[in-house]
Design a protein around this motif. Sequence first.
Motif, PDB file in Angstrom:
ATOM      1  N   VAL A 108      27.636  41.975  44.899  1.00 49.66           N
ATOM      2  CA  VAL A 108      28.665  42.621  45.731  1.00 49.66           C
ATOM      3  C   VAL A 108      30.046  42.283  45.193  1.00 49.66           C
ATOM      4  O   VAL A 108      30.913  43.144  45.071  1.00 49.66           O
ATOM      5  N   SER A 109      30.245  41.006  44.842  1.00 46.01           N
ATOM      6  CA  SER A 109      31.580  40.624  44.384  1.00 46.01           C
ATOM      7  C   SER A 109      31.905  41.294  43.050  1.00 46.01           C
ATOM      8  O   SER A 109      33.046  41.698  42.819  1.00 46.01           O
ATOM      9  N   GLU A 110      30.890  41.462  42.180  1.00 47.90           N
ATOM     10  CA  GLU A 110      31.148  42.140  40.903  1.00 47.90           C
ATOM     11  C   GLU A 110      31.503  43.611  41.130  1.00 47.90           C
ATOM     12  O   GLU A 110      32.403  44.156  40.495  1.00 47.90           O
ATOM     13  N   ALA A 111      30.793  44.244  42.057  1.00 45.07           N
ATOM     14  CA  ALA A 111      31.091  45.649  42.364  1.00 45.07           C
ATOM     15  C   ALA A 111      32.478  45.763  42.987  1.00 45.07           C
ATOM     16  O   ALA A 111      33.250  46.674  42.680  1.00 45.07           O
ATOM     17  N   ALA A 112      32.810  44.815  43.877  1.00 48.83           N
ATOM     18  CA  ALA A 112      34.112  44.835  44.539  1.00 48.83           C
ATOM     19  C   ALA A 112      35.223  44.655  43.511  1.00 48.83           C
ATOM     20  O   ALA A 112      36.232  45.371  43.525  1.00 48.83           O
ATOM     21  N   LYS A 113      35.007  43.720  42.572  1.00 41.88           N
ATOM     22  CA  LYS A 113      36.044  43.485  41.548  1.00 41.88           C
ATOM     23  C   LYS A 113      36.286  44.753  40.733  1.00 41.88           C
ATOM     24  O   LYS A 113      37.424  45.069  40.402  1.00 41.88           O
ATOM     25  N   MET A 114      35.200  45.465  40.429  1.00 46.01           N
ATOM     26  CA  MET A 114      35.348  46.713  39.656  1.00 46.01           C
ATOM     27  C   MET A 114      36.180  47.719  40.454  1.00 46.01           C
ATOM     28  O   MET A 114      37.096  48.348  39.928  1.00 46.01           O
ATOM     29  N   ALA A 115      35.868  47.857  41.733  1.00 41.54           N
ATOM     30  CA  ALA A 115      36.591  48.831  42.565  1.00 41.54           C
ATOM     31  C   ALA A 115      38.035  48.404  42.782  1.00 41.54           C
ATOM     32  O   ALA A 115      38.956  49.224  42.722  1.00 41.54           O
ATOM     33  N   TYR A 116      38.261  47.115  43.022  1.00 39.64           N
ATOM     34  CA  TYR A 116      39.627  46.633  43.271  1.00 39.64           C
ATOM     35  C   TYR A 116      40.493  46.805  42.029  1.00 39.64           C
ATOM     36  O   TYR A 116      41.660  47.159  42.098  1.00 39.64           O
ATOM     37  N   LYS A 117      39.878  46.555  40.877  1.00 47.02           N
ATOM     38  CA  LYS A 117      40.627  46.698  39.626  1.00 47.02           C
ATOM     39  C   LYS A 117      41.086  48.146  39.466  1.00 47.02           C
ATOM     40  O   LYS A 117      42.244  48.424  39.140  1.00 47.02           O
ATOM     41  N   MET A 118      40.161  49.059  39.743  1.00 45.98           N
ATOM     42  CA  MET A 118      40.498  50.472  39.612  1.00 45.98           C
ATOM     43  C   MET A 118      41.567  50.875  40.622  1.00 45.98           C
ATOM     44  O   MET A 118      42.452  51.673  40.341  1.00 45.98           O
ATOM     45  N   ALA A 119      41.504  50.276  41.795  1.00 47.85           N
ATOM     46  CA  ALA A 119      42.431  50.641  42.872  1.00 47.85           C
ATOM     47  C   ALA A 119      43.738  49.860  42.771  1.00 47.85           C
ATOM     48  O   ALA A 119      44.650  50.058  43.576  1.00 47.85           O
ATOM     49  N   GLY A 120      43.840  48.950  41.815  1.00 44.12           N
ATOM     50  CA  GLY A 120      45.051  48.143  41.681  1.00 44.12           C
ATOM     51  C   GLY A 120      45.228  47.154  42.823  1.00 44.12           C
ATOM     52  O   GLY A 120      46.346  46.826  43.207  1.00 44.12           O
ATOM     53  N   ILE A 121      44.125  46.696  43.379  1.00 42.20           N
ATOM     54  CA  ILE A 121      44.206  45.715  44.471  1.00 42.20           C
ATOM     55  C   ILE A 121      44.049  44.328  43.854  1.00 42.20           C
ATOM     56  O   ILE A 121      43.029  44.013  43.245  1.00 42.20           O
ATOM     57  N   HIS A 122      45.098  43.506  43.975  1.00 40.63           N
ATOM     58  CA  HIS A 122      45.049  42.178  43.355  1.00 40.63           C
ATOM     59  C   HIS A 122      44.636  41.120  44.364  1.00 40.63           C
ATOM     60  O   HIS A 122      44.014  40.139  44.037  1.00 40.63           O
ATOM     61  N   ASN A 123      45.068  41.325  45.600  1.00 39.68           N
ATOM     62  CA  ASN A 123      44.750  40.349  46.632  1.00 39.68           C
ATOM     63  C   ASN A 123      44.061  41.056  47.788  1.00 39.68           C
ATOM     64  O   ASN A 123      44.709  41.517  48.729  1.00 39.68           O
ATOM     65  N   PRO A 124      42.735  41.190  47.698  1.00 42.36           N
ATOM     66  CA  PRO A 124      42.031  42.003  48.692  1.00 42.36           C
ATOM     67  C   PRO A 124      42.291  41.561  50.127  1.00 42.36           C
ATOM     68  O   PRO A 124      42.364  42.390  51.025  1.00 42.36           O
ATOM     69  N   ARG A 125      42.436  40.272  50.348  1.00 45.19           N
ATOM     70  CA  ARG A 125      42.590  39.805  51.734  1.00 45.19           C
ATOM     71  C   ARG A 125      43.884  40.308  52.344  1.00 45.19           C
ATOM     72  O   ARG A 125      43.959  40.593  53.523  1.00 45.19           O
ATOM     73  N   LYS A 126      44.924  40.411  51.520  1.00 45.28           N
ATOM     74  CA  LYS A 126      46.210  40.890  52.046  1.00 45.28           C
ATOM     75  C   LYS A 126      46.276  42.404  52.041  1.00 45.28           C
ATOM     76  O   LYS A 126      46.822  43.028  52.954  1.00 45.28           O
TER      77      LYS A 126
END
Lengths: 160, 413, 235, 179
Positions: free
Chosen positions: C106-124
């Motif tokens: 899950v974390s690897e998939a999330a990192k891929m999506a966040y990277k594409m979305a330009g999300i650096h700090n998901p919690r914020k």
Amino acid sequence: MTFIEKQTDPTAPTHWRGNMQADYFYSNGVAGDKLFKYIKNNDGFLATPCKKCNKVLFPPRMYCENCFEEIPEDQWIQVPATGTVRLFTIATINAHGEKMKEPKIMALINIDETDGALLGVINAKEWEKDYTDLKVKAIFKSKEEREGTLKDILYWNIIS
Amino acid sequence: MTRVCVIGIGHTDFNCMTPDVNWKDIMYEACQKAYADASIDPRKDITSFITCAEDYWEGFSIFDEFVPDQIGAVLRPCCTVCGDGIYGLGTAYMQIQSGLMDVVSIEAHSKVSDLLTYGDVMLHAFDPIYDRPVSGPVERPNYSGLPSYPPENPKPLAGKTDETERVHPYFLAGLEMQHYLRNTNTTEEDCAMIAVKNKKNAFLNPYADYEANITVDHVMKSEYCFKPLKKLDISPNVDGAICFVLANEKITRELGIEPIYLSGFGWCSETPWLSTRGMEAEYAKKSAAMAYKMAGIVNPRKEINIAEIDDRFTYKELQHLEAIGLARKGEAKELLREGALEIKGSIPINSSGGSLGVGNSLEATGLQKSLEIVTQLRGHAGKRQIPDVKVGLAQSWREIPSGSGAVAIFTRG
Amino acid sequence: MTVYDVKKEDIARVSVKNKRNAVGHPCAQLADPNITVEDVLNSEIMAWPVQRLDISPPSDGAAALIYCSEDIVRQYTDDPVWVDGVGWNIDSTMWTNRDLYFPRYVSEAAKMAYKMAGIHNPRKEIDFAEPYDPFDYKELHHMEGLLLCDKGQAPILTREGVTQRDGDLPICPSGGLLGVGNPIAATMGQKACELYWQLSGKAGKRQIPGDPMVGVGQAWGDIMQMATVICMRRG
Amino acid sequence: MEKSNKKEITYPKNPAGTHLRSSDIRNKVITHSWWEPEIQYAWSIGPAMSKFLHGLKEGKILGIHCHKCKRLITPPRSFCEYCYGPTDTWVELKDTGTINTYSISYLDPNANRIEDPILIGVISIDGAYPKPMGFMHYFGEMSKDEIKIGMRVKAVWKPENEREGAITDIKYFKPYGGD
């Protein structure tokens, strides 16, 4: 290839037997339910005309797959359980790949007064005959035995 | 936008049965060979993995779960496409062209010898309400919530007597063949020539399993299974696995690989209603049109040098040839009679032996077709090499009872 | 439970929250405005520690979304919701050979999506999430996998009310699978629809207060090994 | 650009669908079609699993080594999924291990309720590494209150003449005191 120390004992197990236990219960759907309830009490079919495509769809459906328009319920029509053989084949092999006791004549039957067709088995035993374009009529089970599935049609008899 | 190149291919031998290895082993073998062919390390260099498989062929209710280890995809983006391997090429094409992925692995295989009830699985693909019941008797299952067959007492294969009266789903091919022959004035002998040609071509293909030296007479005298379809008109099943590696052009150049481009791709599905489907392989026509447009092909008959056409049944090769525009309607038999479809002819078709010669490899069929095209474009086809091939086409159909298929076009750089 | 010393009550809270959230959902199969933690803990045991109300039921259902390219989107709408990132990842088939308390896939998939979305700090940056919740503990598991909190912290956030619809990080405002139902292969569709409705302000009674800008949805599959993640943003 | 096609997107007319109860089927309120496909397989188990099952028949748990990744893998496979290289040496492992995780199931495989729950879980087999490394099996000779993560267990084998080369040649794992 794969790993370095291989199995070389030919008497070791090679197969694992198993089956996929999967029984299905398919709702006939809103359109199918209406058709099969009709078949339970009538020796005929229902069909759905698509006004936009100018086609009478059979088996009946809620929408036309060609133009994707919904077909209103009040446009359903009754059609006879007769038709013309569009295509036929004489099948000799069963689903297990073995020869059947007797061949079966499988046909795609154009249903009269519609633009649709239905698969069916022709009740005949002449293996050399050309059945194309012959008129056929659906023979139903007795009304008490009907269950509201396509199996209520026993087979199709040649009428001309 | 980048172009998409084939940088690696790998495959196992194709065999009518493979009791010594399991599905993981053949997948591993094919992938390992493809990665070696591309000189890449899957654990570092491949960004996305695709497998094409269908649960019922495999015997697992979520086949995806059994995929990652043997293709090198553990903890990597990986997905399973439920369909022919050629759809995997299309998915990879999109992933690379959009810039999302750089190097993509596509795998498809057949382990059909594991499946004891092939006909029943295929029958299970028919519409359960309007088509399946026609095939023959079905018992009403037990609805008490308990499976009717406990594991210690599995249901016997041949079952009750009435079950053996359930018609094999290939009867649909019999119906369609009749339609084709009638509408194009093609004869059963013409279809027999396809079997003769493809099984002969298979002699030159080291991985083919159904090569044979037969004559039209052999085919004509083989028994009718679904009249007019005869036993030798049907491609027999086979096991095998194939893997492709695709990459963007930049990486291909960096690896020093002479690019073979996946230059066109198209796919299409017809309605599942047999009642309104035209039985004219419209899916092949539409998917080819889409692929031609993408590849900039205006006159396929002139521009395509070689094609691998779905020939799971003999008439299908002729029908598909006409559908994809390599022959005019009713003209395929003329080309066949002239010898134009032979390896030495003007438009060689199924030089690999096709499904009739190699075997029907289920979901790997599309990749088997593509494999032959890429091998020919590379000039690695040995004795069956066709000189000066620049553009090749692979076409695949999702078999009975579907009206779905796809076309891929490969071009030498 | 053993690794992080998580209490059964805290897991049950997820089920209660989601079944209550589902009250405003027109397709909900299992909405219950009055359910309590005790109800969950007293439901029949299926396979301990999993009990009847910890589980979502298999449901019939379908979901559909229409995507269009940026070039033509203005023909159709003035306020599009953008798909900013997608990610997917699969772990080994051999699930008995690895740790089961943190879903790395899950974390690897999330990192891929966040990277594409330009999300650096998901919690914020992420305002709400629709993680996959076929069982209540999976929501907690997946929150951690989606990097929305530290390992072992998801039950605490749930207990403190942070994941309620009006909390700082609403989780499964739709009611999730526990509240709406589990339409097996359509679950990501269901979650993506909710992201769209929330981000376009069309979620009706389920609307998260304060105009959320970024939402993340996640689905899970196979044998504890596959995750897909989608990030959407208000236009 | 022309903004002509804009439509307000609304819920479908009947989003919750039609409720259907099993009584509707029994009472024939709706018609339906049924099908019980006949689907049987004989999966080739392949060289690695063949050797493993052959080992079980002889009362041994076998593992296979991957030198590159320094893993001793069980159940064995012909390749290492981490480095993607072939695995190499076969090793006989002990039939003891540690409970990695477990569940207490009150349902049988057909989802019928049972009084005596089934104890099932994942065992890390001694000698295999890195931990956790092992397989799923049943537990016995312990109560549902005794079982816990980290507990030491040992395989209970079927008598030799009843073994058939299957994972069930081990009946279950029981508590194990000594090392």
